[in-house]
Design an enzyme around this catalytic site. Structure first.
Site, PDB file in Angstrom:
ATOM      1  N   CYS A 134       0.835  -1.209   0.000  1.00 37.79           N
ATOM      2  CA  CYS A 134       0.000   0.000   0.000  1.00 37.79           C
ATOM      3  C   CYS A 134       0.867   1.256   0.000  1.00 37.79           C
ATOM      4  CB  CYS A 134      -0.919   0.013   1.226  1.00 37.79           C
ATOM      5  SG  CYS A 134      -0.016   0.014   2.786  1.00 37.79           S
TER       6      CYS A 134
ATOM      7  N   CYS B 254      15.406 -32.295 -27.084  1.00 34.98           N
ATOM      8  CA  CYS B 254      16.354 -31.293 -27.596  1.00 34.98           C
ATOM      9  C   CYS B 254      16.132 -29.958 -26.894  1.00 34.98           C
ATOM     10  CB  CYS B 254      16.186 -31.104 -29.103  1.00 34.98           C
ATOM     11  SG  CYS B 254      16.526 -32.559 -30.092  1.00 34.98           S
TER      12      CYS B 254
ATOM     13  N   ASP C 202     -13.103  -0.625 -17.350  1.00 36.00           N
ATOM     14  CA  ASP C 202     -13.075   0.819 -17.126  1.00 36.00           C
ATOM     15  C   ASP C 202     -14.289   1.386 -17.864  1.00 36.00           C
ATOM     16  OD1 ASP C 202     -12.023   3.468 -16.591  1.00 36.00           O
ATOM     17  OD2 ASP C 202     -11.534   3.516 -18.731  1.00 36.00           O
TER      18      ASP C 202
ATOM     19  N   ASP D 124      -5.108   3.614 -17.483  1.00 40.28           N
ATOM     20  CA  ASP D 124      -5.458   2.388 -16.763  1.00 40.28           C
ATOM     21  C   ASP D 124      -4.271   1.438 -16.635  1.00 40.28           C
ATOM     22  OD1 ASP D 124      -8.220   3.073 -16.556  1.00 40.28           O
ATOM     23  OD2 ASP D 124      -8.476   2.510 -18.639  1.00 40.28           O
TER      24      ASP D 124
END
Length: 823
Positions: free
Chosen positions: A12, A87, A511, A713
C-alpha cells in the site's frame, strides 16, 4: 550511483512512504522513489558513504524484499537441429548453466529461442559456441523477414530430397530382403538361397545412401549420448545403429561361410525406420509451416515500393528509402506503403488485415492510415509518420512472433517429463532386451527367433517408438495457431502465459470511459427555467465554454458548432476549479457550473427537481445563471457504446462476473451500470487507486481481467491477472496489456476469452494423446503382450507410429484455424 530494484511485500501507499522516509534519512542516499504499481525502487546513493548491502538490510529488516534489476540483453535466436522435446530440454538445461545467462526459452514449433543474458559477463558468441557443442546451430535474428520464409522453403526442399533418397533405397532394400518370402521375383545373383553373400552386400551398399540422409541422427545423437545428454536423435541412432551393426556382423559371418545369417539381417529395419522418420519430420515441418501462416500473411502485406512526391514529381522508390515526414501518393487499389496522416484526398481504406474489421473506413484529411491497408477508389496524399519497425504492421508482427515463441505454464509438465524421459527409455530398452534374452536363452519363454535377434527386436522397437516429439509439439503448435488466429480476428495475444491465464478468468473488470462508453461527452438535454429559448441558452453557454478546457465544456462547444452558431465575444473569463466558469457576454454576467458554484455566487436555486432525475439517468447536469438568476440546465452524458450491453450479456452466458470501475459519481455510475447490466459498480475511484481495487478483488480469490484503454489504466492492467487494452491500431504498443484488441470495441473481449478456452483445450488434448501414446507404446514395444498374443511390435511399425504421432498432434492444433465464436 543510480540503480533500479524490484521490491516485494509492498502492499500500500503507507509502505511506499515508509521506504522513502527511511531511505531519505539514510546518510549517503541522495534520492529514493518507490513506484507502487510496478513495485520498483529508483535509488541514487553514494557507495563511498554507504554500501549497497547496508541500506538493503534496512529494508529487509522492515520486511521488504529487494532485488536489483539488471540491464539484461534479450536476443531472439533461430536454432537449427532440434527434433523433439528432449532437444528443447537439453538446451534449456545446459545453456543457463553458463555464467551470465539468466534464462533461455526455446520453442520447438518455431525452432527459435529467446536467451536473456548479462553482456558484461558473457558474450552471445560464447553462448552460440556452447549450443554448437550440444549439437545445435544458433544464429541471431532481429525479426522474421520474407527472406526467412524463402530460406525455410529451401530447407524443406532439401529435407524432401533426403527423404526421397531414403525411401527409394530403403524401398529397394525392403524388396530385396522381404520379396522372396512372399514369392516376389528376386534376381538369382542376389537371392539368399543361391548367393547369400551378394544378398547381404547389396543391402549393405544400398544402406549407405540412407545412412547418409539420416546422418544427423548419428553425428548429433551419439555426440549427445557421449556427453551424457541424450536426445531423440540418440534413441534413433542407438536403435538403427544396433540394427546396422548386427547386420554388419551377420554379413561378416556370411563371408566366413555361416550362410544361416542371411536370414538374420536387419538392414531393412534400420533403413525403413530412417525413411519413415524422415517422412514424419517432413510432414511435421509442412504442418508447422501452416501454424505460422498468420505471420506469413502479414509479411506478404508489406509494400515493396512507394510513390514519393518530391518537388511536385512522383518518384517510385523502394519502401526502405521512405523516411518519416515524406509525402507519398497512394493510388486507387494500392496498399498504403507506411503509416501516415492524410493531407489531401478522400477515399475508403480496407483495414481488415490489421483490425479484422471487414467494412472499409472513410478517410479524410487529418485522419490516420496504416501501412498494408488497401486503398479504395480515391487517391490520397499522406505524410509518413512511421516507417520500418515503428509501423503498426511491424509491431503486430513482432507481438505475434513473441507470442508464438513464448511458453505457456502448462508446457512445464512436458519440460519436466522430457528431462528424464530419454535416459529412462534407454534404461527400459536395455533392461527389457536383456530380460527377453535371458528368458529365451534359458528356455523359460518360447521364442520363434534366436534369443539375440529377439532381444535386438525389443531393443530397437522401444528406442524408436519412445520419441517424445509429440510431447514437445503439443503446446507450442497450439499456441502458434491460437495466437495466429487471434491476429486474424484483430486480437493480439502477447504471450502463451496470457493465453493460459485468460482461460482461468472468472471476473471481467471494465473501465467505463472510452471502454463501456464512447469517452466523448455529449449534450443530451437543455432545459429552460426562465423565458429564454433553448437555442439561446446553448449559444450563450457554448460561447463561454470555448475558453474552458473541461471535457464537459467541450461537449457544449461541440453542440454549439453542430447547430452552426457563431460564438459571442467573452470578457473577463474565469475558471473556478471544481465548480465552474464565468464571464461577461453582451454585458450579461454568465455562470455555468455545479450547485455549489451557484450557491457561492448567491444565485437562488428553486424548481430544479430535474437535477435528481438527470443524475439518476447517468447524466451530469450543469446549471446556468445569467445576471444573478438561474436560467437553465444543460445536461451532458458520455453515451454507452452500442455493443456494451450485448458484450456484458455474452460474458454472463459464459459464466463470468462483470464489474465496472469508474471515477464518476455514484449515481451516474450506477445508472450506466444498470443500463448495461453490470453486476458490480465501483465508483468514485481515482486512476491511481484503480489497481488497488483490482488487488482487492484478487484478494477475494477472484481471477481478474481488466479491460481499459491502456493509458491511464496501465497500473490496473498490470495488476490484473490479464490486462486487455481496447485501443485499436492507434496505440498498438500498449506495454501494460497482455491482450490488445485492435478494434475499438469491447465486443472482442468474450471472443478473446473463447479463443483462450479453445486453445488450452487443444493443448490438453495434445498432451493427453502424447502421454497416452508413449504410455501404451513403450510397454507394447517392450513385449508386454507377447506372452498373451505371441506377437511383437515390429520396429518398422514402431518407426511409422512415432512419425505419425507428431503429425497427428500438429494436425489437431491446426483445427484451431477454423475457430468460430459460439455467440
Amino acid at each position: 550511483m543510480e540503480k533500479i530494484y524490484k521490491l516485494s511485500n509492498v502492499t500500500c501507499q503507507s509502505c511506499v512512504r515508509l521506504i522513502e522516509t527511511v531511505l531519505s534519512k539514510t546518510e549517503g542516499v541522495t534520492s529514493a522513489t518507490v513506484n507502487l504499481a510496478t513495485e520498483t525502487l529508483n535509488i541514487d546513493f553514494n557507495p563511498e558513504i554507504i554500501l549497497e548491502e547496508e541500506w538493503i538490510k534496512k529494508l529487509t529488516d522492515l520486511g521488504y524484499g529487494v532485488k536489483e534489476i539488471k540491464d539484461l540483453k534479450e536476443v531472439n535466436l533461430k536454432i537449427e537441429g532440434m527434433h523433439c522435446q528432449s532437444c528443447v530440454s537439453l538446451i534449456e538445461k545446459m545453456i543457463p548453466k553458463l555464467k551470465g545467462v539468466k534464462s533461455i526459452n526455446v520453442n520447438l514449433a518455431t525452432e527459435t529461442g529467446m536467451v536473456t543474458y548479462d553482456s558484461e559477463i558473457i558474450k552471445l558468441s560464447e553462448i552460440l559456441k556452447k549450443m554448437e557443442e550440444l549439437g545445435f546451430k544458433g544464429r541471431k535474428i532481429e525479426e522474421l523477414k520474407t527472406e526467412d520464409i524463402e530460406e525455410d522453403k529451401k530447407k524443406l526442399k532439401k529435407d524432401f530430397n533426403e527423404f526421397l533418397l531414403a525411401i527409394i533405397f530403403g524401398g529397394l532394400i525392403f524388396y530385396i530382403s522381404m520379396g522372396h518370402m512372399i514369392g516376389l521375383p528376386i534376381p538369382k545373383i542376389i537371392n539368399p538361397e543361391f548367393n547369400p553373400l551378394n544378398f547381404a552386400l547389396i543391402q549393405l551398399i544400398f544402406s549407405i545412401p540412407v545412412i547418409y540422409s539420416g546422418r544427423r541422427f548419428y553425428t548429433v545423437g551419439l555426440k549427445q549420448l557421449a556427453k551424457g545428454t541424450p536426445s531423440m536423435d540418440s534413441l534413433i541412432a542407438l536403435g538403427t545403429g544396433a540394427a546396422f551393426l548386427y547386420s554388419l556382423h551377420g554379413t561378416y559371418e556370411i563371408f566366413k561361410g555361416a550362410n544361416e545369417y542371411a536370414h538374420m539381417l536387419y538392414y531393412e529395419s534400420g533403413v525403413v525406420i530412417i525413411a519413415l522418420i524422415s517422412l514424419g519430420k517432413y510432414l511435421e515441418k509442412i504442418s508447422k509451416g501452416k501454424t505460422s501462416e498468420a505471420i506469413k500473411k502479414l509479411l506478404t502485406l508489406q509494400s515493396k515500393k512507394a510513390n514519393l512526391i518530391r518537388e511536385n514529381e512522383i518518384v517510385e522508390v523502394d519502401i526502405e528509402e521512405v523516411e518519416e515526414g515524406d509525402i507519398l501518393l497512394v493510388k486507387p487499389g494500392e496498399s498504403v506503403p507506411s503509416d501516415g496522416v492524410v493531407i489531401d484526398g478522400h477515399s475508403s481504406i480496407d483495414e481488415s488485415m490489421l483490425t479484422g474489421e471487414s467494412i472499409p473506413i472513410e478517410k479524410l484529411p487529418g485522419e490516420k492510415v496504416y501501412g498494408a491497408s488497401i486503398n479504395g477508389n480515391g487517391s490520397l496524399k499522406i505524410k509518413v509518420t512511421a516507417t520500418g519497425k515503428n509501423t503498426v504492421l511491424s509491431k503486430i508482427i513482432k507481438l505475434v512472433e513473441n507470442a508464438q515463441g513464448s511458453k505457456a505454464p502448462i508446457a512445464r509438465m512436458a519440460d519436466v517429463v522430457s528431462g528424464y524421459f530419454v535416459p529412462a527409455v534407454i534404461v527400459i530398452a536395455v533392461l527389457s532386451s536383456l530380460t527377453w534374452y535371458y528368458l529365451g536363452k534359458n528356455g523359460i519363454v518360447t521364442i520363434p527367433d534366436s534369443p539375440s535377434v529377439f532381444a535386438l527386436t525389443i531393443l530397437i522397437s522401444v528406442l524408436v517408438i519412445a520419441c517424445p516429439c509429440s510431447l514437445g509439439l503439443a503446446t507450442p503448435t497450439a499456441i502458434m495457431v491460437g495466437t495466429g488466429k487471434g491476429a486474424e480476428l484483430g486480437i493480439l495475444i502477447k504471450s502463451g502465459v496470457a493465453l493460459e491465464k485468460a482461460h482461468k478468468i472468472d471476473t471481467i473488470v471494465f473501465d467505463k470511459t472510452g471502454t463501456i462508453t464512447e469517452g466523448k461527452p455529449r449534450v443530451t438535454d437543455i432545459i429552460s427555467l426562465g423565458n429564454r429559448k433553448v437555442d439561446e441558452l446553448l449559444r450563450i453557454g457554448s460561447s463561454l465554454e470555448v475558453y474552458s478546457e473541461h471535457p464537459l465544456g467541450s461537449a457544449i462547444v461541440l453542440e454549439g458548432k453542430n447547430k452552426g452558431f457563431e460564438f459571442l465575444e467573452v470578457k473577463n473569463f474565469k475558471s473556478v476549479t471544481g465548480q465552474g466558469v464565468k464571464g461577461i457576454i453582451d454585458g450579461m454576467e454568465v455562470l455555468i457550473g455545479n450547485r455549489k458554484f451557484m450557491e457561492n455566487s448567491n444565485i437562488e436555486l428553486k424548481n430544479i427537481e430535474q437535477l435528481n432525475d438527470l443524475g439518476t439517468l447517468g447524466k451530469t447536469p450543469m446549471l446556468m445563471g445569467i445576471n444573478g438568476k438561474l436560467e437553465g440546465i444543460i445536461a451532458v452524458a458520455d453515451r454507452v457504446k452500442e455493443d456494451s450491453k450485448i458484450t456484458v450479456d455474452i460474458l454472463h452466458k459464459m459464466g463470468l462476473k462483470v464489474v465496472m470501475l469508474t471515477g464518476d459519481n455514484k449515481k451516474t455510475a450506477e445508472a450506466i451500470g444498470k443500463e448495461v447490466g453490470i453486476d458490480i459498480v465501483i465508483s468514485e475511484v481515482t486512476p491511481e487507486d484503480k489497481y488497488l481495487e483490482i488487488k482487492r478483488l484478487q484478494g477475494e480469490g477472484l481471477k481478474v481481467a481488466m479491460v481499459g484503454d491502456g493509458i491511464n489504466d496501465s497500473p490496473a492492467l498490470v495488476q490484473a491477472d490479464v490486462g486487455i487494452a481496447v485501443g485499436g491500431g492507434t496505440d498498438i504498443a500498449m506495454e501494460s496489456a497482455d491482450i490488445v484488441l485492435m478494434k475499438n470495441t469491447i465486443r472482442d473481449v468474450p471472443l478473446a476469452m473463447e479463443l483462450s478456452h479453445s486453445t488450452i483445450k487443444n493443448i490438453k488434448e495434445n498432451l493427453f494423446w502424447a502421454f497416452i501414446y508413449n504410455g501404451l507404446g513403450i510397454p507394447l514395444a517392450a513385449g508386454l503382450l507377447y506372452p498373451i498374443t505371441g506377437h511383437l511390435l515390429n520396429p518398422m511399425i514402431a518407426g511409422g507410429a512415432m512419425a505419425l504421432s507428431s503429425v497427428s498432434v500438429v494436425s489437431n492444433a491446426l483445427r484451431l484455424r477454423f475457430f468460430k465464436s459460439k455467440y
